[in-house]
Design an enzyme around this catalytic site. Structure first.
Site, PDB file in Angstrom:
ATOM      1  N   GLU A  92       0.794  -1.227   0.000  1.00 20.76           N
ATOM      2  CA  GLU A  92       0.000   0.000   0.000  1.00 20.76           C
ATOM      3  C   GLU A  92       0.828   1.279   0.000  1.00 20.76           C
ATOM      4  O   GLU A  92       0.372   2.308  -0.478  1.00 20.76           O
ATOM      5  CB  GLU A  92      -0.926   0.002   1.221  1.00 20.76           C
ATOM      6  CG  GLU A  92      -1.989  -1.085   1.214  1.00 20.76           C
ATOM      7  CD  GLU A  92      -2.977  -0.905   0.080  1.00 20.76           C
ATOM      8  OE1 GLU A  92      -3.535   0.200  -0.061  1.00 20.76           O
ATOM      9  OE2 GLU A  92      -3.174  -1.874  -0.687  1.00 20.76           O
ATOM     10  N   SER A 372     -50.760 -30.594  36.273  1.00 22.35           N
ATOM     11  CA  SER A 372     -50.434 -30.938  37.665  1.00 22.35           C
ATOM     12  C   SER A 372     -49.096 -30.390  38.136  1.00 22.35           C
ATOM     13  O   SER A 372     -48.796 -30.448  39.334  1.00 22.35           O
ATOM     14  CB  SER A 372     -50.451 -32.456  37.831  1.00 22.35           C
ATOM     15  OG  SER A 372     -51.745 -32.963  37.611  1.00 22.35           O
TER      16      SER A 372
END
Length: 684
Positions: A92, A372
């Site tokens: 770069e 239950s």
């Protein structure tokens, strides 16, 4: 005359030059102020805090979830391998360490390379300019922006060191597929930490900034290799590596990590549960941008066992029932939660079979009738109203009326037992007795009691509530049972140990239950004696009743099953001294699981499969018995002191057990079984 003319022209030229210079200077100043009057401050770069990834960790430190706008992990420069720095510089900005923000030679060289190659293979922007473009300016392409970019690049070079500029660049750069910065890219492409990257991998990453999509190793591996080759040759040209290094790197196979979301398989329902909490308490910005570190309680081994148990159990139901008449897309669902009773930690949470198909969490979001499984709340209420495990209630049919409604509750199998002790009524899940108890102690009392235990859902305002007609989440019901297991202390499940911000500052911490509290008495919502009586009663459900399959663990277990009308829902909530686990099974569209798919048949096998593996290597423990409890031998049929062979050892709160005097009094009455005599005596 001639001399005067020359002198005159010299003065004119000087005047013109001075005017020209003045105009140029003034114009330059105006241009400079035009381009710099609203430039962003570069001082913000000193306090670089970009959006970073929030990570959720399991109990053993494994990442189980990530949330982000930009997937980025900010790393210091000393963590970045030097060959990675060299690769980016070579690709770069080769003269990065020499120039002052702009590199004119690089601009010319890039122009020539691109012309001869016929494509853009090299850019002219320096790393400093890319930092400016990414952090300080908008991405628009214009001549004015380029001038502003150049001015800022010069300023930054005077304000920051080269190392500081590299730190910003390597953490900010976008490298494709949602990865920002080199650390995130290393994990995304190679499944490695930044420190582990080799030269070949570093060169591949360094080739991405130019065109992340074009050079993606996922989508375009050939192009990625070509770009990697270019970066490596540039490194040789810049004398960063030798030809030997080049050859070795080119021969190195690249193991690209397959793209997937690994967190979808680990504990997806739990992670989503945590995500909702973080977003609600700290906000979306904190969750997606502030890089929080969230340390949770989930045990991935237990979680895996839970998911396997759910799938095995549901497949067994499918095999039994076949569901030939049902829509092929509809399958039975299941949920499971497991809490550590010592710490209060949520160790496992399964909210369904497949999070990718349905994100609805059936452990926390679904409110289903409990059948239950609600009864222990009624029985605990009764114990605190004067009932004992030996209280006798007549199990006989009855009709109840309220308003225009008439209701005749039935027992499973439509059988009646006559006089029956409270213990046996719970053990065999007798509906009629439960309704009679509820009528006697009052619905308002039971509702208040349930809320005190931790039930947050609204409850039915009629006697059917006692049989579980209200919709309650598995999470709520399980933590309610945990109060019994926790010796009457309130049980608040802990799912987050601590939360740190991006800088490591503590935002939240939740101590385990055993950690000393400032006001421990405030946590006691039931007496230890009531809690133990319930545990002892629920042990009877396992030893002699509907929870019998849990006997396979061969250790103390307290539990209760639950089944709703037409077998729409099956429940099993059970605990040992170490863990409490709740299981629910049913269809999302509330259709029947099939004939006889009760809590005992459909849900308890899942519980047993999971808990047997969780407790496999755990030493045997008994439930602790608090002070104020006594054991008396009684006749299990009458609830009186036992004199014959068929006696059981029953537990009572001290001073509440049957006496010899009571036995003598009841022998004088030949027809005492006809009456609910305990209902009148319990308040004495």
């Amino acid at each position: 005359m001639k001399a005067n003319l020359i002198e005159k022209w010299v003065k004119v030229v000087i005047a013109i030059v001075m005017i020209f210079v003045t105009v140029v200077v003034v114009f330059g100043i105006l241009v400079y102020f035009y381009f710099t009057h609203d430039l962003p401050s570069i001082e913000t770069l000193r306090n670089y805090k970009p959006a970073t990834v929030t990570k959720f960790f399991s109990e053993d430190g494994e990442v189980i979830g990530e949330y982000f706008v930009e997937k980025r992990e900010v790393v210091s420069l000393d963590r970045v391998p030097y060959h990675l720095v060299q690769a980016f510089v070579a690709g770069e900005d080769a003269r990065f360490f020499q120039h002052k923000g702009l590199d004119y030679m690089a601009i010319l060289r890039a122009l020539l390379r691109n012309i001869f190659s016929g494509e853009i293979i090299q850019g002219g922007s320096t790393i400093t300019q890319q930092v400016v473009k990414s952090l300080l300016l908008s991405p628009e392409k214009s001549f004015a922006r380029k001038i502003r970019e150049a001015i800022l690049a010069f300023k930054i070079e005077k304000y920051l060191s080269k190392e500081e500029i590299l730190f910003l660049y390597l953490n900010q750069i976008y490298l494709g597929h949602g990865a920002y910065g080199v650390a995130s890219a290393a994990e995304s492409y190679f499944g490695k930490s930044i420190e582990e990257l080799n030269l070949a991998e570093s060169a591949l990453l360094a080739g991405l900034p130019q065109a992340p999509t074009k050079y993606s190793p996922f989508n375009h591996p050939e192009q990625a290799r070509k770009r990697q080759n270019y970066i490596l040759h540039r490194m040789v040209e810049e004398e960063f590596i030798s030809n030997g290094d080049l050859g070795e790197a080119l021969q190195k196979p690249l193991k690209i990590k397959a793209r997937q979301n690994p967190f979808m398989e680990k504990a997806p329902y739990f992670v989503e549960y945590v995500r909702r909490y973080i977003e609600e308490k700290y906000g979306k910005k904190a969750l997606y941008e502030n890089g929080l570190q969230v340390y949770t309680t989930i045990d991935l081994n237990y979680q895996r066992l839970a998911q396997e148990a759910i799938e095995i159990g549901l497949k067994d139901i499918e095999k039994r029932q076949k569901y030939l008449s049902k829509d092929a897309s509809s399958t039975p669902e299941g949920a499971l939660v497991c809490f550590d009773l010592e710490t209060g930690y949520i160790n496992a949470m399964v909210g369904g079979r497949d999070f990718k198909k349905s994100q609805f969490n059936r452990a926390t979001q679904a409110r289903r009738q409990t059948g239950s499984a609600f009864k222990p709340i009624v029985y605990a209420s009764a114990l605190d109203k004067g009932y004992t495990p030996a209280s006798v209630i007549v199990d006989s049919p009855n009709i109840y009326e309220w308003g225009d409604h008439r209701w005749k509750p039935k027992n499973f199998g439509e059988k009646f037992s006559g006089p029956i002790t409270l213990r046996n009524a719970l053990t065999h899940s007798v509906n009629i007795v439960t309704v009679k108890i509820a009528q006697d102690i009052g619905l308002d009392y039971i509702k208040t009691y349930a809320q005190k235990l931790g039930i947050s859902s609204p409850l039915q305002d009629n006697l059917s509530m006692a049989l579980g007609s209200s919709g309650i989440s598995l999470f709520d019901l399980t933590k309610t049972y945990a109060v019994f297991a926790n010796q009457g202390k309130i049980f608040k499940p802990i799912f987050i140990k601590k939360i740190l911000d991006r800088d490591g500052n503590l935002l939240e911490e939740n101590q385990p239950l055993f950690y000393p509290k400032e006001s421990p008495d405030g946590d006691q919502i039931l007496t230890p004696q009531t809690a133990y009586l319930m545990t002892h009663l629920l042990e009877g459900v396992v030893q002699n009743g509907t929870g019998w399959k849990a006997k396979a663990l061969r250790r103390p277990v307290a539990a209760k099953t639950g089944t709703t009308d037409q077998f729409l829902d099956a429940w099993f909530i059970g605990y040992t001294p170490e863990f409490i686990t709740g299981v629910w099974v049913g269809f999302d569209d509330e259709t029947s699981l099939g004939e006889n798919e009760t809590g005992s048949r459909a849900a308890s096998p899942i519980w047993v499969t999971f808990m047997s593996k969780v407790l496999k290597d755990k030493p045997l423990q008994d439930f602790p018995i608090p002070e104020g409890i006594e054991f008396i031998k009684i006749d299990p049929r009458t609830g009186l002191i036992g004199l014959g062979r068929e006696t059981i050892l029953e537990c009572f709160r001290e001073g509440t057990g049957p006496t010899q005097e009571a036995l003598s009094q009841r022998k004088t009455s030949a027809d005492f079984f006809k009456y609910d005599f305990n209902l009148s005596e319990k308040a004495q």
